[in-house]
Motif scaffolding. Sequence first.
Motif, PDB file in Angstrom:
ATOM      1  N   UNK A  14     -24.556 -46.313 -18.806  1.00 40.64           N
ATOM      2  CA  UNK A  14     -24.343 -45.155 -19.671  1.00 40.64           C
ATOM      3  C   UNK A  14     -25.004 -45.283 -21.030  1.00 40.64           C
ATOM      4  N   UNK A  15     -26.203 -45.858 -21.065  1.00 39.35           N
ATOM      5  CA  UNK A  15     -26.851 -46.142 -22.348  1.00 39.35           C
ATOM      6  C   UNK A  15     -27.198 -44.877 -23.140  1.00 39.35           C
ATOM      7  N   UNK A  25     -16.193 -45.805 -19.581  1.00 38.36           N
ATOM      8  CA  UNK A  25     -17.191 -45.410 -18.586  1.00 38.36           C
ATOM      9  C   UNK A  25     -17.757 -44.022 -18.877  1.00 38.36           C
ATOM     10  N   UNK A  26     -19.054 -43.886 -18.705  1.00 38.98           N
ATOM     11  CA  UNK A  26     -19.693 -42.580 -18.893  1.00 38.98           C
ATOM     12  C   UNK A  26     -19.047 -41.525 -18.003  1.00 38.98           C
ATOM     13  N   UNK A  27     -18.628 -41.940 -16.815  1.00 36.19           N
ATOM     14  CA  UNK A  27     -18.042 -41.007 -15.848  1.00 36.19           C
ATOM     15  C   UNK A  27     -16.696 -40.455 -16.297  1.00 36.19           C
ATOM     16  N   UNK A 130     -22.825 -38.669 -10.305  1.00 35.41           N
ATOM     17  CA  UNK A 130     -21.973 -38.121 -11.341  1.00 35.41           C
ATOM     18  C   UNK A 130     -22.687 -37.412 -12.471  1.00 35.41           C
ATOM     19  N   UNK A 131     -24.022 -37.493 -12.537  1.00 41.14           N
ATOM     20  CA  UNK A 131     -24.760 -36.824 -13.610  1.00 41.14           C
ATOM     21  C   UNK A 131     -24.935 -35.334 -13.356  1.00 41.14           C
ATOM     22  N   UNK A 256     -27.272 -36.386 -19.809  1.00 37.50           N
ATOM     23  CA  UNK A 256     -27.933 -36.544 -21.104  1.00 37.50           C
ATOM     24  C   UNK A 256     -27.218 -35.660 -22.127  1.00 37.50           C
ATOM     25  N   UNK A 257     -27.427 -35.952 -23.403  1.00 37.56           N
ATOM     26  CA  UNK A 257     -26.580 -35.396 -24.459  1.00 37.56           C
ATOM     27  C   UNK A 257     -26.598 -33.869 -24.519  1.00 37.56           C
TER      28      UNK A 257
END
Length: 297
Positions: A14-15, A25-27, A130-131, A256-257
């Motif tokens: 998740x950089x 976690x990014x998720x 998940x993205x 992405x942001x």
Amino acid sequence: MNVKKAIIPAAGLGTRFLPATKAMPKEMLPIVDKPTIQYIVEEAIESGVEDIIIVTGKGKRAIEDHFDHSFELEQNLLDKGKFELLSEVQKSSKLVDIHYIRQKEPKGLGHAIWCARKFIGDEPFAVLLGDDIVKAETPCLKQMIDQYNLYNASILGVQKVDETEVSRYGIVDGSKIDKRLYKVHNLVEKPKQLEAPSNLAILGRYILSPRIFDILSNQKPGAGGEIQLTDAIAELNKYETVYAYDFEGTRYDVGEKLGFIQTTLEFALKREDLRNSVLNYLEALMEKELNDSVNRN
């Protein structure tokens, strides 16, 4: 054979969302008030999947906790009569049978899928990344399972992207055989814009033959020095027919942001309890920005 099992890879670092993902976690980043991974799990369930394995990595324990019971919290909500909120909290722990395995080394998406081989066995299976969150009248994965049932072959979920964006995706080189279906000739992982065979991008949904595991076992690192799933599917295509399905629905890129912010705003605007307040805030913010711009000039 029916598609009843799914893999959800969730081992990435998740950089793109650091420092938020240093300890979370990014998720688990929420779209309004629901973690992104829950949207993915719910799509799988609505599509008929009965067993899910989530491939995790170091620091991902919060995912397991989210899909488990939280007895202290649930009892607290029950005692206070907050039954609607209690129902929402319990929903994530009652969804489906979820299993976990850890990817011990960050070797790429292909390796993450390979880690789940014993869980899948000799069955066709789904992969949901998940993205990508997809909102559709018929769940995206269900659309693809319907295609699998017709053709009994691996199916890649695709949509057309802007030609300037092809270097971010696995791209399909194929020929159209039906309204939304393509026969895959080749796949290219993250090509340069001028080298891309099309703008049909693989967008986080797959149904794959178990033969992919034999290929992944011997797959050499590709782009980024990682074991690329796209490369393995291209190899699979030499032995079995692979199709790409241009699924219906709106796809949201939460990896992405900017896409994450856009998705949060759109989902908030679709909620009756938030829509008017969010619209009023955005209108006031835009007016302030315009005034500030005039004053600066």
